[in-house]
Design a protein around this motif. Structure first.
Motif, PDB file in Angstrom:
ATOM      1  N   HIS A 195       4.653   4.097  12.943  1.00 55.97           N
ATOM      2  CA  HIS A 195       4.631   4.153  11.472  1.00 55.97           C
ATOM      3  C   HIS A 195       5.374   5.416  11.050  1.00 55.97           C
ATOM      4  O   HIS A 195       4.875   6.518  11.249  1.00 55.97           O
ATOM      5  N   HIS A 209       7.728   7.815   8.332  1.00 60.17           N
ATOM      6  CA  HIS A 209       8.174   8.167   6.980  1.00 60.17           C
ATOM      7  C   HIS A 209       9.575   8.782   7.086  1.00 60.17           C
ATOM      8  O   HIS A 209       9.977   9.274   8.137  1.00 60.17           O
ATOM      9  N   ARG A 225       0.837  -1.198   0.000  1.00 61.29           N
ATOM     10  CA  ARG A 225       0.000   0.000   0.000  1.00 61.29           C
ATOM     11  C   ARG A 225       0.877   1.256   0.000  1.00 61.29           C
ATOM     12  O   ARG A 225       0.964   1.964  -0.996  1.00 61.29           O
ATOM     13  N   ASP A 226       1.611   1.503   1.083  1.00 58.17           N
ATOM     14  CA  ASP A 226       2.487   2.684   1.138  1.00 58.17           C
ATOM     15  C   ASP A 226       3.566   2.625   0.050  1.00 58.17           C
ATOM     16  O   ASP A 226       3.885   3.620  -0.582  1.00 58.17           O
ATOM     17  N   ASN A 280       9.423   5.031   3.375  1.00 60.99           N
ATOM     18  CA  ASN A 280       8.955   4.633   4.707  1.00 60.99           C
ATOM     19  C   ASN A 280      10.113   4.034   5.497  1.00 60.99           C
ATOM     20  O   ASN A 280      11.191   3.839   4.957  1.00 60.99           O
TER      21      ASN A 280
HETATM   22 ZN   LIG Z   1       2.442   5.906   5.569  1.00 64.71          ZN
END
Ligand SMILES: [Zn+2]
Length: 531
Positions: free
Chosen positions: A209, A211, A17-18, A245
């Motif tokens: 999570h 980045h 997804r990311d 990420n």
């Molecule tokens: Zn993200």
């Protein structure tokens, strides 16, 4: 030492997804399935498959998810919209219908964003979070709450940011994931804030999570774990939008080897780390980053007299870990020996037992190195690798002999004035002395060639009806000075039982390279049908 009582850290991969948000990343459904299978084999706890209802690709993935043995499939989506009940929210229904066992809902936790981006009251935002989590839990799925912009929100208004988390937690969310959405936080801030949150929610329910916009995504993740968080989200090789990420390929060995924590990745599986990293690069048609920590080919390469002689005395002087722990190898000093143990390992996986001192093992090592120099990449083409090994050991029958082929491409306007591209291929083979000549048309040269080859073989080998080509990738390899460009083709094939195999072909000519990959695909199918 981490003060959370549990030493187990859960890994959540969001590559599908990311990672798919990154520039130059364009996963096919076959890519997503293949990547998910690799993550499952590695021992990743959660695999986020995508956002159901957001695009046809994600829908196709959830409609035919890969069989996972270890990992839990997760679907990503949003909390319910304002002014709707959770029961009547189309986004939430798509998530529940996806069949995913875990559902990760993103929601706001920064009061400024609630008002400016959502345009709802801070109270309604809390109700949106609470209702949505409750709805997911009611439908017996594991709920995760992804607190978007949490660190910025906490800095601006800690009480409100915390109340968003508490609402999700009190309504049954298994994990509260703290997101550094714009990637602007630094490790000490993340550590301090996670520490403050653990006063309200146990670390065994907190995830992180990050980045990578300040190049600190891995450091921020480790800092959160040090402060007590027990789930880390990230992607393979750190792929993701903007600067990427948190890179799980670095996070995982740091957690296990440096921090002494345990994950779903056992020490045995950790030796597959280099493979998984290169596997993703092959899928993305990219060259692996030579200087990647842990898994890059330069990570344990030693050059220069001083280093090498110091290395001979004590390898820890220039190596922070043993390369074998992560499936990498030291180059220069003992590349031959390391190469050998690698090959013996792979042979064992294919069920071939050979004595380590068998001279054919040495020949195999030099053959593989030679071919890798020519542009072969076997990380993403296991089937071709197995065939190479078996051919060198003399255990692949020659099912058929290719006498030649020809492909003609034509571009013209048809009677209706429409531009059409048609390719026609003829293939000449011999089976047990019998010569067979066939021709087929296709929408491209490879398609035509595949058709003609299979037509020629199907009379003798009806089981070849059961092959579908599911992916085709071409890459022009940068030539060395003075040589011509080389084309590398990778093909993914699949049969009706769900077996998937990947093959590779190399040639100066793209059609010839494609034929080599097709030839391997068909041979592999025949070889495994015998068993
Ligand atoms: Zn993200």
């Amino acid at each position: 030492m981490p003060k959370t009582t549990s030493d187990r850290v859960y890994l959540y991969d969001s590559t599908l997804r990311d990672g798919a948000q990154a520039r130059g990343v364009d996963f096919t459904v076959a890519d997503k399935q293949a990547i998910a299978r690799e993550l499952d084999k590695l021992g990743i706890d959660y695999i986020e498959g995508g956002w159901p209802g957001a695009n046809p690709n994600d829908d196709a993935f959830f409609a035919a998810p890969p069989t996972l043995h270890k990992s839990k499939l997760s679907a990503f989506g949003m909390t319910r919209r304002s002014g709707r009940s959770a029961d009547n929210d189309p986004g939430l229904s798509d998530l529940l219908e996806s069949g995913a066992k875990a559902i990760c809902l993103v929601g706001k936790s920064w009061d400024k964003q609630v008002k400016s981006a959502l345009g709802v009251s801070v109270g309604e935002n809390l109700r949106m979070i609470g209702d949505s989590i409750k709805h997911v839990v009611k439908h017996k799925r594991e709920a995760l709450y992804d607190a978007e912009h949490f660190f910025d929100g906490y800095k601006a208004n800690p009480e409100y940011a915390l109340s968003c988390l508490m609402t999700a937690y009190d309504n049954g969310a298994r994990w509260i994931v703290l997101c550094d959405t714009n990637g602007g936080s630094l490790p000490f801030e993340v550590g301090d804030i996670v520490d403050a949150v653990t006063k309200h929610i146990p670390g065994t329910h907190l995830g992180i999570h990050c980045h990578n916009d300040t190049d600190n995504a891995v450091a921020n993740s480790l800092s959160a774990v040090q402060a007590g968080a027990r789930q880390v989200q990230g992607t393979i090789n750190g792929v993701g939008e903007r600067c990427g990420n948190a890179n799980l390929i670095s996070v995982i060995p740091n957690l296990i080897l440096k921090m002494g924590l345990s994950t779903g990745v056992t020490t045995e599986k950790l030796t597959h780390l280099t493979h998984v990293s290169h596997f993703l690069d092959d899928r993305l048609n990219r060259s692996p980053n030579m200087h990647a920590p842990f898994v890059g080919s330069a990570a344990f390469a030693h050059k220069g007299g001083l280093h090498v002689s110091a290395m001979a005395k004590d390898s820890t002087s220039y190596e922070h870990i043993s390369p074998a722990l992560v499936g990498n190898e030291r180059t220069i000093l003992v590349s031959d020996k390391a190469g050998k143990s690698n090959i013996l390992d792979r042979l064992k996986q294919f069920g071939i037992s050979v004595k380590p001192d068998d001279e054919r093992v040495g020949e195999l090592v030099s053959e593989v190195k030679q071919r890798e120099k020519q542009g072969y990449a076997y990380e993403g083409a296991e089937a071709s690798f197995e065939l190479l090994v078996r051919r060198l050991l003399g255990t692949v029958p020659e099912y058929f002999e290719v006498l030649g082929f020809r492909v003609i491409g034509e571009r013209r306007y048809n009677a209706k004035g429409k531009l059409v591209n048609i390719s026609e291929a003829t293939v000449r083979i011999s089976i047990d002395g019998e010569e067979i000549l066939t021709a087929a048309e296709g929408n491209g040269p490879v398609n035509a060639l595949d058709g003609a080859l299979r037509k020629a073989l199907i009379g003798h080998f009806p089981l070849l009806k059961d092959i579908q080509l599911t992916d085709y990738k071409v890459r022009i390899l940068t030539p060395d000075a003075g040589t011509k460009a080389i084309t590398r083709v990778m093909i993914e094939s699949r049969d009706s039982k769900g077996h998937v195999w990947n093959t590779i072909g190399i040639s100066a000519n793209v059609i010839d390279a494609s034929f080599n990959a097709l030839h391997d695909s068909v041979t592999y199918k025949l070889l495994h049908a015998k068993k």
